[in-house]
Scaffold this motif. Structure first.
Motif, PDB file in Angstrom:
ATOM      1  N   TRP B 157      -8.590  -3.638  -6.928  1.00 23.00           N
ATOM      2  CA  TRP B 157      -8.572  -2.444  -7.765  1.00 23.00           C
ATOM      3  C   TRP B 157      -9.745  -1.560  -7.379  1.00 23.00           C
ATOM      4  CZ3 TRP B 157      -4.327  -1.960 -10.530  1.00 23.00           C
ATOM      5  CH2 TRP B 157      -3.634  -3.118 -10.899  1.00 23.00           C
ATOM      6  N   ALA B 158      -9.476  -0.271  -7.261  1.00 17.14           N
ATOM      7  CA  ALA B 158     -10.553   0.656  -6.917  1.00 17.14           C
ATOM      8  C   ALA B 158     -11.568   0.723  -8.045  1.00 17.14           C
ATOM      9  CB  ALA B 158      -9.981   2.042  -6.634  1.00 17.14           C
ATOM     10  N   ASP B 162      -8.279   3.645 -13.802  1.00 21.51           N
ATOM     11  CA  ASP B 162      -7.148   4.506 -13.493  1.00 21.51           C
ATOM     12  C   ASP B 162      -5.895   3.913 -14.135  1.00 21.51           C
ATOM     13  OD1 ASP B 162      -6.215   2.526 -11.773  1.00 21.51           O
ATOM     14  OD2 ASP B 162      -7.090   3.458 -10.008  1.00 21.51           O
ATOM     15  N   TRP B 163      -4.840   4.689 -14.118  1.00 21.06           N
ATOM     16  CA  TRP B 163      -3.657   4.297 -14.880  1.00 21.06           C
ATOM     17  C   TRP B 163      -2.919   3.111 -14.291  1.00 21.06           C
ATOM     18  CZ3 TRP B 163      -2.060   5.735 -19.738  1.00 21.06           C
ATOM     19  CH2 TRP B 163      -2.965   6.557 -20.386  1.00 21.06           C
ATOM     20  N   PRO B 164      -2.893   2.942 -12.974  1.00 22.06           N
ATOM     21  CA  PRO B 164      -2.320   1.693 -12.468  1.00 22.06           C
ATOM     22  C   PRO B 164      -3.057   0.475 -13.027  1.00 22.06           C
ATOM     23  CG  PRO B 164      -2.429   3.295 -10.709  1.00 22.06           C
ATOM     24  CD  PRO B 164      -3.139   3.912 -11.885  1.00 22.06           C
ATOM     25  N   PHE B 165      -4.387   0.556 -13.123  1.00 23.32           N
ATOM     26  CA  PHE B 165      -5.125  -0.574 -13.698  1.00 23.32           C
ATOM     27  C   PHE B 165      -4.788  -0.736 -15.184  1.00 23.32           C
ATOM     28  CE2 PHE B 165      -8.656  -2.078 -16.248  1.00 23.32           C
ATOM     29  CZ  PHE B 165      -8.804  -3.351 -15.735  1.00 23.32           C
ATOM     30  N   PHE B 166      -4.804   0.349 -15.935  1.00 27.24           N
ATOM     31  CA  PHE B 166      -4.538   0.245 -17.378  1.00 27.24           C
ATOM     32  C   PHE B 166      -3.166  -0.400 -17.633  1.00 27.24           C
ATOM     33  CE2 PHE B 166      -7.060   4.464 -17.750  1.00 27.24           C
ATOM     34  CZ  PHE B 166      -8.262   3.776 -17.719  1.00 27.24           C
ATOM     35  N   THR B 167      -2.179   0.030 -16.882  1.00 25.18           N
ATOM     36  CA  THR B 167      -0.826  -0.491 -17.129  1.00 25.18           C
ATOM     37  C   THR B 167      -0.726  -1.965 -16.734  1.00 25.18           C
ATOM     38  OG1 THR B 167      -0.123   0.407 -14.996  1.00 25.18           O
ATOM     39  CG2 THR B 167       0.368   1.723 -16.941  1.00 25.18           C
ATOM     40  N   ALA B 168      -1.360  -2.334 -15.617  1.00 28.31           N
ATOM     41  CA  ALA B 168      -1.304  -3.737 -15.186  1.00 28.31           C
ATOM     42  C   ALA B 168      -2.089  -4.622 -16.155  1.00 28.31           C
ATOM     43  CB  ALA B 168      -1.870  -3.856 -13.768  1.00 28.31           C
ATOM     44  N   PHE B 169      -3.214  -4.136 -16.625  1.00 30.57           N
ATOM     45  CA  PHE B 169      -4.017  -4.915 -17.580  1.00 30.57           C
ATOM     46  C   PHE B 169      -3.263  -5.054 -18.910  1.00 30.57           C
ATOM     47  CE2 PHE B 169      -8.013  -5.048 -20.379  1.00 30.57           C
ATOM     48  CZ  PHE B 169      -8.170  -6.409 -20.198  1.00 30.57           C
ATOM     49  N   ALA B 170      -2.558  -4.005 -19.295  1.00 32.63           N
ATOM     50  CA  ALA B 170      -1.757  -4.083 -20.528  1.00 32.63           C
ATOM     51  C   ALA B 170      -0.707  -5.181 -20.397  1.00 32.63           C
ATOM     52  CB  ALA B 170      -1.086  -2.744 -20.815  1.00 32.63           C
TER      53      ALA B 170
END
Lengths: 184, 326
Positions: B157-158, B162-170
Motif C-alpha cells: 500500500w502506498a 487512499d480509497w483503495p486502502f479504505f475499501t480493502a480495510f473495510a
C-alpha cells in the motif's frame, strides 16, 4: 451544458441498487486505471453511471489521484501560483505582443488577437512535469479574485488555451491578482 | 475555541487554510533549518522567532479586504496554538540532523521541516477543534488494526490514506472484526477517521471535516465522468422517444437545445397546463429517461457483462454476502 443538467438530474434521482458493490475490488480497479492514465474499461465505466455508490467511490478515488499528482508536482518543484512581478518591464496592456508569465513548472501567456481584439489565454506545463500528468485529469487556472481563466484537459503537448470570455482586460487584472493553478 | 467562521476553515476548507499558512511559512523555513543545524537542535529562541515572523507575515494580510482576509484571521487563531505545534517541529529537527549526519543535501535536509510544519498545523488544529475521548479510542483501535492489516496482507500500500486502502480495510474489518464494538466498518466512516487522525493523511493534505460530518470531495461535473459523450448521445436518443408533450416539458424544465429560455410558469400559462400536471409529467418523463439511459448503457456492454431486467450492476463486481452494515 443543458444536457449536463438533465443528466445530473437523472443521476441525482437514481436509486441505490439493493445488490452490494464490492467496493474494494472496484476502488482498486479504478485506482489502477486512473493512476496509469488509462480509460476505464466499459464495465467499470458503466457502473459509474448505473450505481450511486460506484459513482461516489469513483469520485473519491479520482480525488486521490489528483491529490497525489499535486503532491508530486510540488515535490518536483512545480509552483501552484504565479504573479506578475511589479519590477518587470512596463506592461503593454493594449498591445498585441504576447506576454508570458512564467512560474516553476508552467507558463501562462496572454495575447490579443489583432483582428478581433479578443484575448487568447494559454497555459503550458513544462514537458518533464507534464509527462507525468495522468490522462483524464484536468487543470484549472483561477485568479485570486476567484475568476476562472482556463479549465479543462491538457492537449498532447501539455497545454490548454481558450479565448478570454470576460469584459475586463486580463493584463489589467493581473495588476491586482495572482494566478493559481489547480489540478482537477 | 474556534469561532463560527473558523469552523468552516478548520473543517471543510482546512486544506485551503493549511495551504495559505504553508505558502507564507515556506520562504522562512530555510532560515529556521539553518538555525537548527547551527545549534544542533531546535532552540526555543529560534522557534519563537520563526513563529513570530510567520504571525507577523499573516497579520499583514488582515488589513486587506480581500478573499484571503478570513483565511488570515483563522490562520492567526491556529498559530495561537504554538504549544501544540512545537513537538512536530522538534521531531522534524531531529530528522534533519540525522539526515545531515548521513550527508544529505541541503534540499534533503530541509525536507523533514516542510513535513514537520504540516504536521504542526494538524496538531494545532486538533488542539483547537477538540477530539472526544470516544473518537480517540476508536482511532487508536483502527490505527492498531490497520497496522496488523498491512502486515498480514503484505500488499504494498502506498499509504493508509487512499480509497483503495479504505475499501480493502473495510472488507478486512467486516470479515474479522464485525462484532468489535470499538471499530467502525463503513468505508466513509473509516475514511473520516483516517483523514482526521492518520499522519499519512496529514502528509497528503487531506480535507477533514471538523464537525464530524462525512467528508466528500467536491462534486465532479457530469462531463468528467467516464463515457460522458456516449451517455449524452444516448440521452438524446431517449429524449426522442418521449411523447411530444413530455419532451416539450423536459425541454423547458432543463432549457434544452432549441428552446428559447422560458420559465416553466410562463410555458404552463401559454399552454394552459396545470402545475400539478406539469410536475407529474416531468417526473414520469425523468423516470422513463433514466430507465432508457440505463438500458442503453447495459446494451452497450458485451453480452457476458450484461445484467438483464432491472440493472443492478455487474455481477463479477458484486458481493452477495449481504453485509448488515452498521
Amino acid at each position: 451544458m443543458t444536457a449536463q443538467r438533465l443528466l445530473a438530474a437523472l443521476l441525482a434521482s437514481q436509486p441505490q441498487p439493493e445488490t452490494e458493490l464490492d467496493e474494494a475490488s472496484f476502488a482498486a480497479a479504478v485506482h489502477d486505471c486512473l493512476s496509469r492514465g488509462q480509460d476505464l474499461p466499459p464495465d467499470l465505466a458503466a457502473l459509474v453511471w448505473l450505481r450511486p455508490d460506484a459513482r461516489r467511490l469513483y469520485t473519491h478515488v479520482r480525488a486521490d489521484i489528483v491529490r497525489d499528482f499535486t503532491r508530486r508536482w510540488q515535490a518536483g518543484g512545480g509552483a501552484m501560483g504565479v504573479e506578475r512581478l511589479a519590477a518587470s518591464a512596463p506592461v503593454d496592456e493594449a498591445g498585441s505582443a504576447p506576454e508570458a508569465i512564467t512560474a516553476r513548472g508552467f507558463t501562462v501567456t496572454t495575447h490579443q488577437d489583432r483582428g478581433s481584439g479578443r484575448w487568447l489565454i494559454s497555459l503550458v506545463l513544462e514537458p518533464d512535469l507534464a509527462a507525468e500528468f495522468p490522462a483524464g485529469l484536468g487543470v484549472e487556472l483561477r485568479d485570486s479574485g476567484d475568476l476562472v481563466w482556463l479549465s479543462g484537459s491538457l492537449d498532447r503537448l501539455g497545454g490548454i488555451d481558450a479565448w478570454w470570455p470576460h469584459e475586463e482586460n486580463p493584463r489589467q487584472r493581473l495588476r491586482h491578482h495572482q494566478l493559481q493553478l489547480a489540478f482537477v | 475555541m474556534a469561532g463560527a467562521d473558523d469552523g468552516e476553515l478548520l473543517g471543510v476548507r482546512w486544506p485551503e487554510l493549511a495551504r495559505f499558512i504553508l505558502d507564507r511559512a515556506r520562504p522562512d523555513l530555510a532560515r529556521l533549518g539553518h538555525a537548527v543545524i547551527a545549534a544542533n537542535g531546535l532552540e526555543d529562541a529560534d522557534w519563537q522567532a520563526f513563529h513570530g515572523r510567520l504571525v507577523a507575515a499573516i497579520s499583514a494580510r488582515l488589513d486587506r479586504q480581500d478573499r484571503l482576509q478570513p483565511l488570515a484571521a483563522s490562520a492567526l487563531s491556529l498559530l495561537g496554538e504554538a504549544g501544540a505545534m512545537r513537538a512536530p517541529i522538534e521531531d522534524a529537527a531531529k530528522a534533519m540532523l540525522s539526515l545531515r549526519l548521513r550527508g544529505g543535501s541541503e534540499a534533503d535536509v530541509l525536507g523533514p521541516l516542510h513535513l514537520g510544519l504540516r504536521r504542526a498545523l494538524v496538531a494545532a488544529r486538533r488542539q483547537l477543534v477538540g477530539i472526544s475521548a470516544h473518537e480517540d479510542r476508536v482511532w487508536k483501535r483502527l490505527d492498531q488494526l490497520s497496522r496488523t492489516f498491512l502486515a498480514d496482507t503484505g500488499q504494498a500500500w502506498a499509504s493508509r490514506c487512499d480509497w483503495p486502502f479504505f475499501t480493502a480495510f473495510a472488507r478486512f474489518l467486516k470479515d474479522h472484526h464485525r462484532n468489535d464494538a470499538g471499530v467502525v466498518t463503513k468505508v466513509e466512516s473509516l475514511a473520516w477517521y483516517f483523514q482526521r487522525h492518520c499522519p499519512d493523511c496529514a502528509e497528503r493534505g487531506f480535507a477533514v471535516d471538523a464537525d464530524g460530518n462525512e467528508q466528500e470531495p467536491a462534486p465532479m461535473p457530469i462531463s468528467s465522468l467516464p463515457g460522458f459523450a456516449a451517455a449524452r448521445d444516448w440521452l438524446e436518443d431517449c429524449l426522442s422517444g418521449l411523447g411530444d408533450e413530455a419532451r416539450a416539458m423536459v425541454n423547458v424544465q432543463f432549457c434544452l437545445e432549441g428552446v428559447v429560455e422560458m420559465n416553466a410558469k410562463a410555458w404552463r400559462e401559454r399552454n394552459q397546463v396545470t402545475r400539478h400536471r406539469y410536475e407529474r409529467t416531468v417526473e414520469t418523463a425523468l423516470a422513463s429517461l433514466r430507465a432508457c439511459l440505463e438500458g442503453r448503457i447495459s446494451d452497450s456492454l458485451p453480452e457476458e457483462l450484461r445484467v438483464q431486467s432491472s440493472w443492478v450492476g455487474l455481477e463479477h463486481l458484486m458481493d452477495d454476502a449481504g453485509d448488515d452494515l452498521p
